[in-house]
Design a protein around this motif. Structure first.
Motif, PDB file in Angstrom:
ATOM      1  N   GLY A  33      -8.465 -13.610  -6.798  1.00 31.36           N
ATOM      2  CA  GLY A  33      -8.645 -13.590  -5.356  1.00 31.36           C
ATOM      3  C   GLY A  33      -7.363 -13.826  -4.586  1.00 31.36           C
ATOM      4  O   GLY A  33      -7.309 -13.613  -3.380  1.00 31.36           O
ATOM      5  N   VAL A  34      -6.300 -14.278  -5.272  1.00 31.38           N
ATOM      6  CA  VAL A  34      -5.009 -14.543  -4.634  1.00 31.38           C
ATOM      7  C   VAL A  34      -3.966 -13.629  -5.274  1.00 31.38           C
ATOM      8  O   VAL A  34      -3.821 -13.599  -6.495  1.00 31.38           O
ATOM      9  N   ILE A  35      -3.235 -12.889  -4.446  1.00 34.76           N
ATOM     10  CA  ILE A  35      -2.257 -11.920  -4.939  1.00 34.76           C
ATOM     11  C   ILE A  35      -1.189 -12.612  -5.775  1.00 34.76           C
ATOM     12  O   ILE A  35      -0.618 -13.626  -5.372  1.00 34.76           O
ATOM     13  N   CYS A  67      -6.514 -11.389  -1.623  1.00 34.65           N
ATOM     14  CA  CYS A  67      -6.776 -10.019  -2.071  1.00 34.65           C
ATOM     15  C   CYS A  67      -7.956  -9.419  -1.302  1.00 34.65           C
ATOM     16  O   CYS A  67      -8.634 -10.097  -0.522  1.00 34.65           O
ATOM     17  N   HIS A  68      -8.189  -8.124  -1.533  1.00 30.96           N
ATOM     18  CA  HIS A  68      -9.326  -7.437  -0.915  1.00 30.96           C
ATOM     19  C   HIS A  68     -10.396  -7.096  -1.950  1.00 30.96           C
ATOM     20  O   HIS A  68     -11.381  -6.446  -1.606  1.00 30.96           O
ATOM     21  N   CYS A  69     -10.221  -7.505  -3.204  1.00 30.03           N
ATOM     22  CA  CYS A  69     -11.138  -7.116  -4.268  1.00 30.03           C
ATOM     23  C   CYS A  69     -12.381  -8.001  -4.271  1.00 30.03           C
ATOM     24  O   CYS A  69     -12.518  -8.934  -3.471  1.00 30.03           O
ATOM     25  N   ALA A  70     -13.287  -7.725  -5.212  1.00 33.05           N
ATOM     26  CA  ALA A  70     -14.550  -8.464  -5.284  1.00 33.05           C
ATOM     27  C   ALA A  70     -14.337  -9.954  -5.529  1.00 33.05           C
ATOM     28  O   ALA A  70     -15.102 -10.785  -5.039  1.00 33.05           O
ATOM     29  N   ALA A  71     -13.287 -10.319  -6.269  1.00 36.34           N
ATOM     30  CA  ALA A  71     -13.051 -11.729  -6.571  1.00 36.34           C
ATOM     31  C   ALA A  71     -12.791 -12.538  -5.306  1.00 36.34           C
ATOM     32  O   ALA A  71     -13.186 -13.697  -5.211  1.00 36.34           O
ATOM     33  N   ARG A  81     -12.498 -15.119   1.209  1.00 37.03           N
ATOM     34  CA  ARG A  81     -12.466 -14.113   2.273  1.00 37.03           C
ATOM     35  C   ARG A  81     -13.867 -13.946   2.865  1.00 37.03           C
ATOM     36  O   ARG A  81     -14.849 -13.813   2.140  1.00 37.03           O
ATOM     37  N   GLY A  82     -13.920 -13.949   4.187  1.00 34.82           N
ATOM     38  CA  GLY A  82     -15.159 -13.676   4.883  1.00 34.82           C
ATOM     39  C   GLY A  82     -15.169 -12.256   5.397  1.00 34.82           C
ATOM     40  O   GLY A  82     -14.250 -11.477   5.140  1.00 34.82           O
ATOM     41  N   ALA A  88      -9.514 -19.087   5.278  1.00 40.10           N
ATOM     42  CA  ALA A  88      -8.608 -20.163   5.684  1.00 40.10           C
ATOM     43  C   ALA A  88      -7.557 -19.619   6.641  1.00 40.10           C
ATOM     44  O   ALA A  88      -6.395 -19.462   6.295  1.00 40.10           O
ATOM     45  N   GLN A  89      -7.944 -19.306   7.867  1.00 38.86           N
ATOM     46  CA  GLN A  89      -6.991 -18.796   8.842  1.00 38.86           C
ATOM     47  C   GLN A  89      -5.906 -19.836   9.098  1.00 38.86           C
ATOM     48  O   GLN A  89      -6.183 -21.008   9.304  1.00 38.86           O
ATOM     49  N   GLY A  90      -4.659 -19.389   9.086  1.00 43.93           N
ATOM     50  CA  GLY A  90      -3.540 -20.291   9.260  1.00 43.93           C
ATOM     51  C   GLY A  90      -3.072 -20.919   7.970  1.00 43.93           C
ATOM     52  O   GLY A  90      -1.997 -21.495   7.916  1.00 43.93           O
ATOM     53  N   LEU A  91      -3.913 -20.830   6.939  1.00 38.19           N
ATOM     54  CA  LEU A  91      -3.541 -21.366   5.628  1.00 38.19           C
ATOM     55  C   LEU A  91      -3.388 -20.261   4.601  1.00 38.19           C
ATOM     56  O   LEU A  91      -3.105 -20.535   3.436  1.00 38.19           O
ATOM     57  N   ALA A  92      -3.607 -19.024   5.005  1.00 35.00           N
ATOM     58  CA  ALA A  92      -3.507 -17.886   4.097  1.00 35.00           C
ATOM     59  C   ALA A  92      -3.113 -16.658   4.893  1.00 35.00           C
ATOM     60  O   ALA A  92      -3.193 -16.642   6.122  1.00 35.00           O
ATOM     61  N   SER A  93      -2.671 -15.635   4.181  1.00 41.27           N
ATOM     62  CA  SER A  93      -2.289 -14.385   4.820  1.00 41.27           C
ATOM     63  C   SER A  93      -2.816 -13.237   3.962  1.00 41.27           C
ATOM     64  O   SER A  93      -3.543 -13.468   2.989  1.00 41.27           O
ATOM     65  N   GLU A  94      -2.461 -12.020   4.298  1.00 44.48           N
ATOM     66  CA  GLU A  94      -2.974 -10.878   3.545  1.00 44.48           C
ATOM     67  C   GLU A  94      -2.068  -9.668   3.689  1.00 44.48           C
ATOM     68  O   GLU A  94      -1.282  -9.564   4.625  1.00 44.48           O
ATOM     69  N   LEU A  95      -2.185  -8.778   2.705  1.00 48.49           N
ATOM     70  CA  LEU A  95      -1.572  -7.460   2.766  1.00 48.49           C
ATOM     71  C   LEU A  95      -2.649  -6.459   3.159  1.00 48.49           C
ATOM     72  O   LEU A  95      -3.841  -6.786   3.181  1.00 48.49           O
ATOM     73  N   THR A  96      -2.256  -5.225   3.438  1.00 48.88           N
ATOM     74  CA  THR A  96      -3.246  -4.201   3.745  1.00 48.88           C
ATOM     75  C   THR A  96      -3.952  -3.757   2.471  1.00 48.88           C
ATOM     76  O   THR A  96      -3.469  -4.006   1.353  1.00 48.88           O
ATOM     77  N   ARG A  97      -5.074  -3.102   2.622  1.00 44.18           N
ATOM     78  CA  ARG A  97      -5.795  -2.587   1.450  1.00 44.18           C
ATOM     79  C   ARG A  97      -4.937  -1.598   0.666  1.00 44.18           C
ATOM     80  O   ARG A  97      -4.963  -1.583  -0.564  1.00 44.18           O
ATOM     81  N   ASP A  98      -4.198  -0.755   1.368  1.00 46.69           N
ATOM     82  CA  ASP A  98      -3.352   0.227   0.689  1.00 46.69           C
ATOM     83  C   ASP A  98      -2.245  -0.470  -0.104  1.00 46.69           C
ATOM     84  O   ASP A  98      -1.912  -0.043  -1.215  1.00 46.69           O
TER      85      ASP A  98
END
Length: 202
Positions: A33-35, A67-71, A81-82, A88-98
């Protein structure tokens, strides 16, 4: 009378293949769940990710990338991820799906190539070449030997012991080798994707 199951024998090539890639649905996060960024690929997207202002690489110094996957959507195991993004807004970030899909594809291809190289080396050894070794094992072996030679030449000692430095655990040797200035990880040049060209106004 007992009858042996059909097709239970392993093919000789598969039986001799002592290395297989991890069985994961997502190689971007390895189903956590975490890149992951152990190979430095994230730095080709975010050049300064997990790097200080002076360029030193320190894993974990930046926010985790969800991540964006099922995990990442599994509330039982992770709940990272919701429906509206990382929980955890402010405690995590994300990349795009692509970008996440690209990481997955690159790592899967790399693991497949690693399997091929290991298989080829094993086949070469079986054919009589005892020195056949995949390049990545040879590179780490060379780095470990070179580091051991430097320590022996300088007479480096362990401050907790009176005599010469003793053998270290393998994990410690590899970690020290890979993080050294001439190690393989330090040779990865950060490559940041160019910014998208502005779209013409409608």
């Amino acid at each position: 009378m007992f009858s042996a199951p059909v097709g239970h024998k392993r093919h000789a090539l598969n039986r001799d293949l002592g290395f297989r890639r991890p069985r994961r649905a997502c190689f971007a996060c390895y189903d956590s769940g975490v890149i992951a960024n152990g190979d430095g690929l994230v730095n080709r997207i975010l050049g300064d990710y997990d790097r200080t202002s002076n360029g030193q690489r320190i894993p974990g110094c930046d926010l985790p990338l969800i991540c964006h996957c099922a995990a990442a959507h599994n509330p039982v195991s992770r709940g990272l991820r919701g429906p509206d993004g990382p929980i955890a807004q402010g405690l995590a970030s994300e990349l795009t799906r692509d970008q996440v899909a690209s990481l997955h594809e690159q790592r899967l291809a790399s693991w497949q190539e690693t399997e091929r190289l290991m298989r080829d080396a094993l086949m070469a050894r079986a054919a009589g070449d005892p020195q056949a070794t995949p390049w990545f094992i040879a590179e780490v072996r060379h780095s470990v030997h070179a580091q051991a030679d430097r320590q022996a030449a300088t007479g480096q000692t362990d401050p907790t012991e009176d005599g010469p430095r003793r053998l270290q655990p393998l994990a410690g040797v590899l970690a020290e080798t890979l993080s050294s200035p001439e190690g393989p990880l330090q040779q990865i040049e950060p490559q940041v994707d160019p910014p998208a060209s502005p779209q013409p106004a409608a």
